[in-house]
Design a protein around this motif. Sequence first.
Motif, PDB file in Angstrom:
ATOM      1  N   LEU A 217      12.053  21.290  26.071  1.00 20.69           N
ATOM      2  CA  LEU A 217      10.833  21.012  26.870  1.00 20.69           C
ATOM      3  C   LEU A 217      10.812  19.961  27.836  1.00 20.69           C
ATOM      4  O   LEU A 217      11.292  19.086  27.597  1.00 20.69           O
ATOM      5  CB  LEU A 217       9.776  20.665  25.705  1.00 20.69           C
ATOM      6  N   ARG A 218      10.101  20.102  29.060  1.00 20.79           N
ATOM      7  CA  ARG A 218      10.267  18.980  30.078  1.00 20.79           C
ATOM      8  C   ARG A 218       9.291  17.831  29.543  1.00 20.79           C
ATOM      9  O   ARG A 218       9.333  16.668  29.827  1.00 20.79           O
ATOM     10  CB  ARG A 218      10.020  19.554  31.462  1.00 20.79           C
ATOM     11  N   ARG A 219       7.936  18.182  28.935  1.00 19.24           N
ATOM     12  CA  ARG A 219       7.108  17.434  28.776  1.00 19.24           C
ATOM     13  C   ARG A 219       6.364  17.345  27.442  1.00 19.24           C
ATOM     14  O   ARG A 219       6.226  18.430  27.044  1.00 19.24           O
ATOM     15  CB  ARG A 219       6.002  17.268  29.987  1.00 19.24           C
TER      16      ARG A 219
ATOM     17  N   SER B 157       1.553  24.346  22.607  1.00 16.87           N
ATOM     18  CA  SER B 157       2.693  24.571  23.468  1.00 16.87           C
ATOM     19  C   SER B 157       2.970  25.876  24.175  1.00 16.87           C
ATOM     20  O   SER B 157       2.603  26.855  23.479  1.00 16.87           O
ATOM     21  CB  SER B 157       4.157  24.141  22.813  1.00 16.87           C
ATOM     22  N   ASP B 158       3.468  25.787  25.383  1.00 18.90           N
ATOM     23  CA  ASP B 158       3.943  27.256  25.942  1.00 18.90           C
ATOM     24  C   ASP B 158       5.393  27.609  25.513  1.00 18.90           C
ATOM     25  O   ASP B 158       5.635  28.683  25.759  1.00 18.90           O
ATOM     26  CB  ASP B 158       3.878  27.064  27.507  1.00 18.90           C
ATOM     27  N   ARG B 159       5.819  26.959  24.788  1.00 22.80           N
ATOM     28  CA  ARG B 159       7.321  26.767  24.162  1.00 22.80           C
ATOM     29  C   ARG B 159       8.384  26.984  25.264  1.00 22.80           C
ATOM     30  O   ARG B 159       9.541  27.408  25.072  1.00 22.80           O
ATOM     31  CB  ARG B 159       7.265  27.812  23.065  1.00 22.80           C
ATOM     32  N   ALA B 160       8.266  26.481  26.510  1.00 26.94           N
ATOM     33  CA  ALA B 160       9.059  26.514  27.647  1.00 26.94           C
ATOM     34  C   ALA B 160       9.018  25.181  28.177  1.00 26.94           C
ATOM     35  O   ALA B 160      10.357  24.888  28.479  1.00 26.94           O
ATOM     36  CB  ALA B 160       8.639  27.749  28.578  1.00 26.94           C
ATOM     37  N   ALA B 161       8.113  24.538  28.457  1.00 22.78           N
ATOM     38  CA  ALA B 161       8.093  23.433  29.330  1.00 22.78           C
ATOM     39  C   ALA B 161       7.197  22.255  28.942  1.00 22.78           C
ATOM     40  O   ALA B 161       7.476  20.945  29.121  1.00 22.78           O
ATOM     41  CB  ALA B 161       7.790  23.584  30.821  1.00 22.78           C
ATOM     42  N   PHE B 162       6.086  22.613  28.138  1.00 25.63           N
ATOM     43  CA  PHE B 162       5.053  21.743  27.762  1.00 25.63           C
ATOM     44  C   PHE B 162       4.620  21.674  26.441  1.00 25.63           C
ATOM     45  O   PHE B 162       4.736  22.826  25.714  1.00 25.63           O
ATOM     46  CB  PHE B 162       4.090  21.832  28.781  1.00 25.63           C
ATOM     47  N   ALA B 163       4.470  20.805  25.686  1.00 25.76           N
ATOM     48  CA  ALA B 163       3.889  20.553  24.239  1.00 25.76           C
ATOM     49  C   ALA B 163       2.618  19.496  24.273  1.00 25.76           C
ATOM     50  O   ALA B 163       3.176  18.160  24.803  1.00 25.76           O
ATOM     51  CB  ALA B 163       5.221  20.329  23.226  1.00 25.76           C
ATOM     52  N   TYR B 164       1.793  19.542  23.537  1.00 23.29           N
ATOM     53  CA  TYR B 164       0.820  18.506  23.407  1.00 23.29           C
ATOM     54  C   TYR B 164       0.419  18.333  21.978  1.00 23.29           C
ATOM     55  O   TYR B 164       0.515  19.310  21.077  1.00 23.29           O
ATOM     56  CB  TYR B 164      -0.567  19.197  23.835  1.00 23.29           C
TER      57      TYR B 164
END
Length: 159
Positions: A110-112, A71-78
Amino acid sequence: MAESVRFERYDRVIDTDPARLDLDLLHGYFSVSDQCFGLPLETLRRMIAGSINFGLYEKDSRQIGYGRVVSDRAAFAYIGDVFLVEEARGQGLGTWLIDCMKAHPELQGLRRWMLMCGPRTVDLYRRAGFLDNSGAGYLMHMTDKDIYRRALSEPPSKS
Protein backbone atom coordinates in the motif's frame (compact mmCIF):
# COMPACT_ATOMS: atom_id res chain seq x y z
CA MET A 1 -14.80 -13.30 2.02
CA ALA A 2 -11.09 -13.71 2.75
CA GLU A 3 -9.82 -16.31 5.16
CA SER A 4 -9.03 -15.06 8.61
CA VAL A 5 -5.42 -14.37 9.48
CA ARG A 6 -4.02 -15.28 12.87
CA PHE A 7 -0.96 -13.96 14.70
CA GLU A 8 0.32 -15.49 17.94
CA ARG A 9 2.67 -14.13 20.57
CA TYR A 10 3.25 -15.75 23.95
CA ASP A 11 -0.20 -16.22 25.48
CA ARG A 12 -1.98 -13.77 23.16
CA VAL A 13 -3.63 -14.12 19.75
CA ILE A 14 -4.71 -11.60 17.13
CA ASP A 15 -7.34 -12.98 14.78
CA THR A 16 -9.15 -11.30 11.88
CA ASP A 17 -12.21 -13.58 12.04
CA PRO A 18 -15.16 -11.20 12.58
CA ALA A 19 -17.30 -14.06 13.92
CA ARG A 20 -14.97 -14.30 16.90
CA LEU A 21 -15.43 -10.67 17.99
CA ASP A 22 -17.13 -10.00 21.32
CA LEU A 23 -19.86 -7.60 20.20
CA ASP A 24 -20.89 -6.90 23.80
CA LEU A 25 -17.34 -5.78 24.66
CA LEU A 26 -17.01 -3.66 21.52
CA HIS A 27 -20.44 -2.07 21.81
CA GLY A 28 -19.94 -1.47 25.53
CA TYR A 29 -16.67 0.31 24.87
CA PHE A 30 -17.60 2.33 21.80
CA SER A 31 -21.10 3.36 22.86
CA VAL A 32 -19.72 5.24 25.89
CA SER A 33 -16.44 6.48 24.37
CA ASP A 34 -15.93 10.09 23.37
CA GLN A 35 -15.29 9.08 19.76
CA CYS A 36 -18.72 7.53 19.18
CA PHE A 37 -20.92 7.94 22.23
CA GLY A 38 -24.30 6.28 21.74
CA LEU A 39 -23.14 4.11 18.82
CA PRO A 40 -26.06 1.89 17.81
CA LEU A 41 -25.33 -1.84 17.72
CA GLU A 42 -26.49 -2.06 14.10
CA THR A 43 -23.98 0.64 13.11
CA LEU A 44 -21.23 -1.32 14.87
CA ARG A 45 -22.23 -4.40 12.86
CA ARG A 46 -21.95 -2.42 9.62
CA MET A 47 -18.55 -1.04 10.68
CA ILE A 48 -17.33 -4.59 11.25
CA ALA A 49 -18.77 -5.83 7.94
CA GLY A 50 -16.92 -3.13 5.99
CA SER A 51 -13.53 -3.63 7.62
CA ILE A 52 -10.67 -6.01 8.19
CA ASN A 53 -11.06 -6.56 11.94
CA PHE A 54 -8.26 -7.39 14.34
CA GLY A 55 -9.43 -8.89 17.61
CA LEU A 56 -6.81 -9.30 20.33
CA TYR A 57 -7.44 -12.24 22.64
CA GLU A 58 -5.93 -13.97 25.61
CA LYS A 59 -5.32 -17.67 25.04
CA ASP A 60 -8.54 -18.41 26.92
CA SER A 61 -10.32 -16.56 24.10
CA ARG A 62 -11.29 -13.51 26.19
CA GLN A 63 -11.10 -10.46 23.93
CA ILE A 64 -8.86 -7.72 25.32
CA GLY A 65 -8.40 -5.43 22.33
CA TYR A 66 -9.55 -4.44 18.90
CA GLY A 67 -8.67 -2.41 15.85
CA ARG A 68 -9.90 -2.29 12.29
CA VAL A 69 -8.61 -1.35 8.88
CA VAL A 70 -10.68 0.10 6.06
CA SER A 71 -8.84 -0.33 2.77
CA ASP A 72 -9.12 -0.69 -0.98
CA ARG A 73 -6.38 -3.34 -0.56
CA ALA A 74 -4.41 -1.74 -3.40
CA ALA A 75 -3.14 1.70 -2.40
CA PHE A 76 -4.72 2.97 0.81
CA ALA A 77 -5.60 1.85 4.35
CA TYR A 78 -7.16 3.67 7.28
CA ILE A 79 -6.65 2.36 10.82
CA GLY A 80 -9.47 3.10 13.21
CA ASP A 81 -11.14 2.27 16.49
CA VAL A 82 -8.08 0.79 18.18
CA PHE A 83 -8.44 0.05 21.87
CA LEU A 84 -7.20 -2.22 24.62
CA VAL A 85 -9.00 -3.01 27.84
CA GLU A 86 -7.40 -1.21 30.77
CA GLU A 87 -5.53 -4.21 32.19
CA ALA A 88 -3.93 -4.97 28.80
CA ARG A 89 -2.34 -1.53 28.40
CA GLY A 90 1.35 -0.84 28.93
CA GLN A 91 2.49 -4.30 27.78
CA GLY A 92 3.41 -3.53 24.17
CA LEU A 93 0.16 -5.05 22.89
CA GLY A 94 -0.94 -1.87 21.11
CA THR A 95 2.33 -1.81 19.16
CA TRP A 96 1.93 -5.50 18.33
CA LEU A 97 -1.66 -4.91 17.18
CA ILE A 98 -0.54 -2.14 14.79
CA ASP A 99 2.37 -4.29 13.56
CA CYS A 100 -0.05 -7.14 12.80
CA MET A 101 -2.33 -4.78 10.90
CA LYS A 102 0.61 -3.67 8.76
CA ALA A 103 1.68 -7.31 8.24
CA HIS A 104 -1.72 -8.56 7.04
CA PRO A 105 -1.24 -10.27 3.64
CA GLU A 106 -4.04 -8.28 1.94
CA LEU A 107 -2.50 -4.99 3.05
CA GLN A 108 0.94 -5.32 1.51
CA GLY A 109 2.30 -2.84 -1.04
CA LEU A 110 0.00 0.00 0.00
CA ARG A 111 1.16 3.51 -0.77
CA ARG A 112 -0.55 5.24 2.15
CA TRP A 113 -1.67 4.34 5.65
CA MET A 114 -3.63 6.90 7.65
CA LEU A 115 -5.21 7.27 11.05
CA MET A 116 -6.43 9.87 13.48
CA CYS A 117 -5.59 9.67 17.16
CA GLY A 118 -5.72 11.58 20.38
CA PRO A 119 -2.68 12.95 22.21
CA ARG A 120 -2.48 9.90 24.50
CA THR A 121 -1.66 7.54 21.61
CA VAL A 122 0.60 9.70 19.42
CA ASP A 123 3.78 8.00 20.69
CA LEU A 124 2.35 4.54 19.97
CA TYR A 125 1.78 5.44 16.33
CA ARG A 126 5.12 7.23 15.99
CA ARG A 127 6.86 4.05 17.21
CA ALA A 128 4.94 2.16 14.51
CA GLY A 129 6.34 4.48 11.81
CA PHE A 130 3.54 7.03 11.46
CA LEU A 131 4.47 10.69 11.01
CA ASP A 132 2.73 13.86 12.02
CA ASN A 133 1.07 15.66 9.14
CA SER A 134 3.26 18.76 9.35
CA GLY A 135 4.68 19.63 5.96
CA ALA A 136 2.89 16.80 4.16
CA GLY A 137 -0.06 18.80 2.90
CA TYR A 138 -3.39 19.18 4.58
CA LEU A 139 -5.20 16.41 6.38
CA MET A 140 -8.81 17.45 6.16
CA HIS A 141 -11.79 15.77 7.69
CA MET A 142 -15.39 16.32 8.61
CA THR A 143 -16.64 14.82 11.85
CA ASP A 144 -20.11 14.87 13.36
CA LYS A 145 -19.23 14.00 16.95
CA ASP A 146 -22.83 14.16 18.11
CA ILE A 147 -24.49 12.01 15.45
CA TYR A 148 -25.19 9.11 17.81
CA ARG A 149 -26.12 11.39 20.74
CA ARG A 150 -28.73 13.12 18.59
CA ALA A 151 -30.12 9.79 17.45
CA LEU A 152 -30.57 8.80 21.11
CA SER A 153 -32.58 11.94 21.86
CA GLU A 154 -34.69 12.09 18.69
CA PRO A 155 -38.02 10.33 18.61
CA PRO A 156 -38.21 7.44 16.12
CA SER A 157 -39.44 8.45 12.69
CA LYS A 158 -42.93 7.38 11.72
CA SER A 159 -43.20 5.40 8.53
